[in-house]
Write an enzyme that holds these catalytic residues in place. Structure first.
Site, PDB file in Angstrom:
ATOM      1  N   TYR A   1      -5.416  -7.677  17.044  1.00 16.58           N
ATOM      2  CA  TYR A   1      -6.366  -7.554  15.939  1.00 16.58           C
ATOM      3  C   TYR A   1      -6.571  -8.889  15.214  1.00 16.58           C
ATOM      4  CZ  TYR A   1      -5.851  -2.358  15.562  1.00 16.58           C
ATOM      5  OH  TYR A   1      -5.846  -1.007  15.763  1.00 16.58           O
ATOM      6  N   ILE A   2      -5.456  -9.483  14.773  1.00 16.68           N
ATOM      7  CA  ILE A   2      -5.579 -10.624  13.866  1.00 16.68           C
ATOM      8  C   ILE A   2      -6.187 -11.826  14.578  1.00 16.68           C
ATOM      9  CG2 ILE A   2      -4.261 -12.223  12.397  1.00 16.68           C
ATOM     10  CD1 ILE A   2      -2.318  -9.966  11.808  1.00 16.68           C
TER      11      ILE A   2
ATOM     12  N   THR B   1       0.646  -6.794   1.936  1.00 16.42           N
ATOM     13  CA  THR B   1      -0.140  -7.546   2.915  1.00 16.42           C
ATOM     14  C   THR B   1      -1.621  -7.220   2.797  1.00 16.42           C
ATOM     15  OG1 THR B   1       1.727  -7.515   4.436  1.00 16.42           O
ATOM     16  CG2 THR B   1      -0.429  -7.974   5.392  1.00 16.42           C
ATOM     17  N   CYS B   2      -1.955  -5.955   2.745  1.00 14.88           N
ATOM     18  CA  CYS B   2      -3.365  -5.540   2.803  1.00 14.88           C
ATOM     19  C   CYS B   2      -4.193  -6.211   1.720  1.00 14.88           C
ATOM     20  CB  CYS B   2      -3.447  -4.018   2.677  1.00 14.88           C
ATOM     21  SG  CYS B   2      -5.140  -3.423   2.603  1.00 14.88           S
TER      22      CYS B   2
ATOM     23  N   GLU C   1       9.397  -5.478  -6.533  1.00 17.60           N
ATOM     24  CA  GLU C   1       8.562  -6.302  -5.661  1.00 17.60           C
ATOM     25  C   GLU C   1       8.896  -7.771  -5.925  1.00 17.60           C
ATOM     26  OE1 GLU C   1       6.129  -5.887  -3.092  1.00 17.60           O
ATOM     27  OE2 GLU C   1       6.413  -8.061  -3.152  1.00 17.60           O
TER      28      GLU C   1
ATOM     29  N   CYS D   1      -6.057  -6.959   5.116  1.00 17.35           N
ATOM     30  CA  CYS D   1      -7.354  -6.256   5.216  1.00 17.35           C
ATOM     31  C   CYS D   1      -8.429  -6.757   4.258  1.00 17.35           C
ATOM     32  CB  CYS D   1      -7.154  -4.766   4.932  1.00 17.35           C
ATOM     33  SG  CYS D   1      -5.566  -4.096   5.391  1.00 17.35           S
TER      34      CYS D   1
ATOM     35  N   GLU E   1     -26.905   7.285  16.700  1.00 12.65           N
ATOM     36  CA  GLU E   1     -27.453   8.497  17.325  1.00 12.65           C
ATOM     37  C   GLU E   1     -27.111   8.552  18.812  1.00 12.65           C
ATOM     38  OE1 GLU E   1     -31.798   8.837  17.764  1.00 12.65           O
ATOM     39  OE2 GLU E   1     -31.941   6.688  17.407  1.00 12.65           O
TER      40      GLU E   1
ATOM     41  N   ALA F   1      15.014  -7.034  -4.070  1.00 12.15           N
ATOM     42  CA  ALA F   1      15.982  -5.935  -4.144  1.00 12.15           C
ATOM     43  C   ALA F   1      16.837  -5.892  -2.883  1.00 12.15           C
ATOM     44  CB  ALA F   1      15.236  -4.614  -4.301  1.00 12.15           C
TER      45      ALA F   1
ATOM     46  N   GLU G   1      -9.916 -11.272  15.083  1.00 13.74           N
ATOM     47  CA  GLU G   1     -10.652 -11.327  13.808  1.00 13.74           C
ATOM     48  C   GLU G   1     -10.777 -12.762  13.304  1.00 13.74           C
ATOM     49  OE1 GLU G   1      -9.614  -6.795  12.289  1.00 13.74           O
ATOM     50  OE2 GLU G   1      -8.501  -8.449  11.392  1.00 13.74           O
TER      51      GLU G   1
ATOM     52  N   TYR H   1      -3.483  -2.779  -9.489  1.00 15.38           N
ATOM     53  CA  TYR H   1      -2.255  -2.160  -8.976  1.00 15.38           C
ATOM     54  C   TYR H   1      -1.208  -2.055 -10.085  1.00 15.38           C
ATOM     55  CZ  TYR H   1      -3.263  -1.520  -4.037  1.00 15.38           C
ATOM     56  OH  TYR H   1      -3.762  -1.044  -2.856  1.00 15.38           O
TER      57      TYR H   1
ATOM     58  N   THR I   1      -2.835   0.196   7.058  1.00 15.90           N
ATOM     59  CA  THR I   1      -2.730   0.584   5.655  1.00 15.90           C
ATOM     60  C   THR I   1      -2.935   2.091   5.425  1.00 15.90           C
ATOM     61  OG1 THR I   1      -3.274  -1.578   4.805  1.00 15.90           O
ATOM     62  CG2 THR I   1      -3.869   0.278   3.401  1.00 15.90           C
TER      63      THR I   1
ATOM     64  N   ARG J   1      -2.233 -14.756  26.357  1.00 12.34           N
ATOM     65  CA  ARG J   1      -1.301 -14.960  27.478  1.00 12.34           C
ATOM     66  C   ARG J   1      -1.556 -14.053  28.683  1.00 12.34           C
ATOM     67  NH1 ARG J   1       4.372 -12.508  25.022  1.00 12.34           N
ATOM     68  NH2 ARG J   1       3.624 -10.441  24.508  1.00 12.34           N
TER      69      ARG J   1
ATOM     70  N   SER K   1       0.829  -1.214   0.000  1.00 15.09           N
ATOM     71  CA  SER K   1       0.000   0.000   0.000  1.00 15.09           C
ATOM     72  C   SER K   1       0.860   1.260   0.000  1.00 15.09           C
ATOM     73  CB  SER K   1      -0.890   0.020   1.240  1.00 15.09           C
ATOM     74  OG  SER K   1      -1.646  -1.152   1.317  1.00 15.09           O
TER      75      SER K   1
HETATM   76  P1  NDP Z   1      -0.819  -7.316  17.634  1.00 17.00           P
HETATM   77  O1  NDP Z   1       0.454  -6.678  17.968  1.00 17.00           O
HETATM   78  O2  NDP Z   1      -2.047  -6.484  17.498  1.00 17.00           O
HETATM   79  O3  NDP Z   1      -1.150  -8.465  18.680  1.00 17.00           O
HETATM   80  C1  NDP Z   1      -0.237  -9.467  18.962  1.00 17.00           C
HETATM   81  C2  NDP Z   1      -0.837 -10.320  20.048  1.00 17.00           C
HETATM   82  O4  NDP Z   1      -0.017 -11.458  20.259  1.00 17.00           O
HETATM   83  C3  NDP Z   1      -0.936  -9.587  21.377  1.00 17.00           C
HETATM   84  O5  NDP Z   1      -2.111 -10.006  22.007  1.00 17.00           O
HETATM   85  C4  NDP Z   1       0.323 -10.067  22.107  1.00 17.00           C
HETATM   86  O6  NDP Z   1       0.166 -10.088  23.500  1.00 17.00           O
HETATM   87  C5  NDP Z   1       0.397 -11.495  21.621  1.00 17.00           C
HETATM   88  N1  NDP Z   1       1.745 -12.038  21.671  1.00 17.00           N
HETATM   89  C6  NDP Z   1       2.891 -11.442  21.283  1.00 17.00           C
HETATM   90  N2  NDP Z   1       3.936 -12.273  21.449  1.00 17.00           N
HETATM   91  C7  NDP Z   1       3.438 -13.418  21.964  1.00 17.00           C
HETATM   92  C8  NDP Z   1       4.016 -14.642  22.377  1.00 17.00           C
HETATM   93  N3  NDP Z   1       5.317 -14.848  22.265  1.00 17.00           N
HETATM   94  N4  NDP Z   1       3.206 -15.591  22.872  1.00 17.00           N
HETATM   95  C9  NDP Z   1       1.879 -15.382  22.974  1.00 17.00           C
HETATM   96  N5  NDP Z   1       1.274 -14.248  22.602  1.00 17.00           N
HETATM   97  C10 NDP Z   1       2.051 -13.270  22.110  1.00 17.00           C
HETATM   98  O7  NDP Z   1      -0.495  -8.124  16.321  1.00 17.00           O
HETATM   99  P2  NDP Z   1      -1.365  -8.827  15.221  1.00 17.00           P
HETATM  100  O8  NDP Z   1      -0.503  -9.942  14.761  1.00 17.00           O
HETATM  101  O9  NDP Z   1      -2.738  -9.139  15.689  1.00 17.00           O
HETATM  102  O10 NDP Z   1      -1.478  -7.692  14.118  1.00 17.00           O
HETATM  103  C11 NDP Z   1      -0.346  -6.921  13.713  1.00 17.00           C
HETATM  104  C12 NDP Z   1      -0.755  -5.529  13.413  1.00 17.00           C
HETATM  105  O11 NDP Z   1      -1.440  -5.473  12.182  1.00 17.00           O
HETATM  106  C13 NDP Z   1      -1.721  -4.915  14.415  1.00 17.00           C
HETATM  107  O12 NDP Z   1      -1.069  -4.366  15.518  1.00 17.00           O
HETATM  108  C14 NDP Z   1      -2.430  -3.888  13.605  1.00 17.00           C
HETATM  109  O13 NDP Z   1      -1.722  -2.677  13.674  1.00 17.00           O
HETATM  110  C15 NDP Z   1      -2.404  -4.458  12.213  1.00 17.00           C
HETATM  111  N6  NDP Z   1      -3.720  -5.014  11.875  1.00 17.00           N
HETATM  112  C16 NDP Z   1      -4.776  -4.176  11.772  1.00 17.00           C
HETATM  113  C17 NDP Z   1      -6.026  -4.664  11.461  1.00 17.00           C
HETATM  114  C18 NDP Z   1      -7.167  -3.735  11.371  1.00 17.00           C
HETATM  115  O14 NDP Z   1      -6.956  -2.533  11.241  1.00 17.00           O
HETATM  116  N7  NDP Z   1      -8.400  -4.227  11.457  1.00 17.00           N
HETATM  117  C19 NDP Z   1      -6.259  -6.078  11.249  1.00 17.00           C
HETATM  118  C20 NDP Z   1      -5.082  -6.884  11.425  1.00 17.00           C
HETATM  119  C21 NDP Z   1      -3.869  -6.348  11.712  1.00 17.00           C
HETATM  120  P3  NDP Z   1       0.530  -8.830  24.439  1.00 17.00           P
HETATM  121  O15 NDP Z   1      -0.567  -7.843  24.240  1.00 17.00           O
HETATM  122  O16 NDP Z   1       0.546  -9.432  25.801  1.00 17.00           O
HETATM  123  O17 NDP Z   1       1.857  -8.333  24.001  1.00 17.00           O
END
Ligand code: NDP
Length: 451
Positions: free
Chosen positions: A178-179, A42-43, A35, A48, A441, A116, A182, A100, A311, A199, A15
């Site tokens: 997030y992931i 990713t998006c 690329e 996304c 509202e 690259a 979702e 794209y 993104t 955790r 993106s």
């Molecule tokens: P996040 O950073 O949001 O979440 C990672 C999760 O994994 C946290 O709950 C973290 O826990 C946990 N974690 C990290 N390390 C370990 C471990 N070693 N063992 C067990 N649990 C662990 O990452 P995501 O992978 O969900 O997404 C990456 C990024 O992508 C997001 O931060 C977001 O910015 C973006 N994204 C946005 C979306 C949207 O806009 N809808 C959708 C998907 C991704 P803890 O909190 O305790 O550190």
């Protein structure tokens, strides 16, 4: 004009990279983009867009149930076919990849396929061929990271989840961001039995606490086995599928174990350190407020800088960079009040400060909160509850945080994000006429402070 091949050489056509390349080229700059994987990053390919399509797919089950339980519909036999969904999703992604490519071509950007590497501050090498440029932009994004536990090779990440041949009937999702949230919702909605393990004591760290607790309750009501303070210590592949041993000694079986434990910048093996580019301890490229790295001719935007992994943020950074480099208008990206949505079920929408952040920054704050059953569900058996919350600075009367858990949270918060950006006051929210009957509202009719 210099004797170098390009004014800008972008590494990574996601993106951020595509937008920076296109906009720069539209100013007359000579631009190339390399690329190695897929156009759109990713998006478009494993983030996304396909995620949102899977979220739509997975919500039908609840919609059918709501229609049958309250709105007089008789629903016939329902069957879900994962390969059909994945094939349709793939077709759409292929269409987007083509768009794209055409956008880049139309803008006059030279597309180069391959990996690259930065050779020196003005030279990039792709498949043995060297290209020189006045500026190099690194926009290579991030990649899922997994903890090193025994058997982790049997786990998948979101990358693979989009391409599974069959729909897993039993899924363990590890993570609380997030992931994880979702995908737990996607697989549950599609009919899998889902355990989500986080955790810590409460997932979605960084979000408002009321959002976190409300969402946890709603997710559990829908039937996901959401466990906190829970971690996998070992994974084993058996004849019955995958076997996970948890740190408390209990065990779970699954057909797929999805790790969504964060993403790290993909800065390795790009020759950056050798070229003098400073990286932080997570491998993120350290940049100044204009996205410039420690090497003046090398710039970086998007997830590889680990500022905000979204993104629209990468695209904004790209637009700012093009202005800085080619429009004689140095522009620093604005990372304040970035709205975001978690496409959980129900979704979360947030903009501005959480209550905890607001109290830390402003001391006293006023809190308005409303939790209710949406009109739609007065006729269904669905007891989902929507939560909306406003955080107000009593000194200025400014609304400094808006949070929501409930249907269409992303659509609703997007509009409110404009109000927050415009520094709207609570009085202005109150002076805004509601649209009746909507859930939205409620944001302009909350009169009683709860704290
Ligand atoms: P996040 O950073 O949001 O979440 C990672 C999760 O994994 C946290 O709950 C973290 O826990 C946990 N974690 C990290 N390390 C370990 C471990 N070693 N063992 C067990 N649990 C662990 O990452 P995501 O992978 O969900 O997404 C990456 C990024 O992508 C997001 O931060 C977001 O910015 C973006 N994204 C946005 C979306 C949207 O806009 N809808 C959708 C998907 C991704 P803890 O909190 O305790 O550190």
């Amino acid at each position: 004009m210099t004797s170098r091949d390009f004014d800008l050489f972008t590494i990574g056509a996601g993106s951020g990279g595509v937008r920076a390349s296109r906009i720069s080229a539209s100013t007359g700059a000579r631009v190339a983009v390399a690329e190695e994987r897929y156009l759109g990053g990713t998006c478009v390919n494993v983030g996304c867009i396909p995620k949102k399509l899977l979220v739509y797919a997975s919500h039908y089950r609840e919609d059918f149930e709501d229609a049958a339980s309250g709105y007089g519909w008789t629903i016939g036999e329902r069957r879900f076919d994962w390969p059909t969904l994945i094939a349709n999703k793939d077709r759409e992604i292929e269409r987007l990849n083509g768009i794209y490519a055409r956008l880049l071509d139309a803008a006059g950007v030279k597309r180069i396929e391959g990996r690259a590497r930065v050779v020196d501050p003005h030279t990039v090498e792709v498949d043995g061929r060297r290209h020189t440029a006045d500026n190099i932009l690194v926009a290579v994004g991030g990649w899922p990271t997994l903890p090193a536990i025994p058997g982790i090779e049997h786990a998948i990440t979101s990358n693979e989840a989009f391409h599974l041949k069959e729909m897993p009937e039993r899924v363990i999702v590890v993570g609380g961001g997030y992931i994880a949230v979702e995908f737990a919702g996607i697989f549950h909605g599609l009919g899998a039995s889902v355990h989500q393990l986080y955790r810590g004591p409460l997932f979605l760290r960084g979000f408002d606490d009321d959002v976190r607790t409300r969402l946890a309750e709603e997710i559990r009501k829908k039937g996901v086995d959401l466990r906190f303070d829970s971690s996998v210590s070992r994974i084993e592949k058996t004849d019955a599928g995958l076997f996970a041993e948890l740190e408390d000694g209990s065990t779970l079986e699954a057909d797929a174990i999805l790790y969504a434990t964060g993403r790290t910048p993909l800065s390795g093996d790009l020759g950056l350190a050798a070229a003098g580019v400073e990286l932080d301890e997570r491998g993120a490229i350290v940049v100044d407020e204009y996205s410039r790295s420690s090497v003046p001719s090398i710039w970086a935007i998007g997830d590889v800088t680990d500022r905000i992994q979204l993104t629209p943020v990468a695209i904004h950074e790209a637009m700012c960079l093009a202005a800085t480099l080619f429009e004689d208008a140095p522009t620093a990206p604005d990372h304040e009040n970035v709205a975001s949505t978690v496409f959980s079920q129900p979704p979360v929408g947030s903009v501005g400060l959480t209550e905890a952040q607001a109290r830390e920054r402003f001391g006293e704050v006023d809190i308005y909160r409303s939790t209710f059953r949406a009109l739609k569900h007065t006729l269904t058996e669905n007891d989902e509850r929507t939560m909306m919350k406003l955080i107000v600075d009593p000194q200025s009367d400014r609304v400094i945080g808006c949070h929501m858990v409930g249907p269409d949270a992303g659509e609703i918060i997007q509009g409110l994000a404009i109000a927050i950006k415009c520094r709207a006051t609570k009085a202005q929210f109150d002076a805004t006429m509601g649209i009746h009957p909507t859930a939205a509202e409620e944001f302009v009719t909350m009169r009683e402070k709860v704290e």
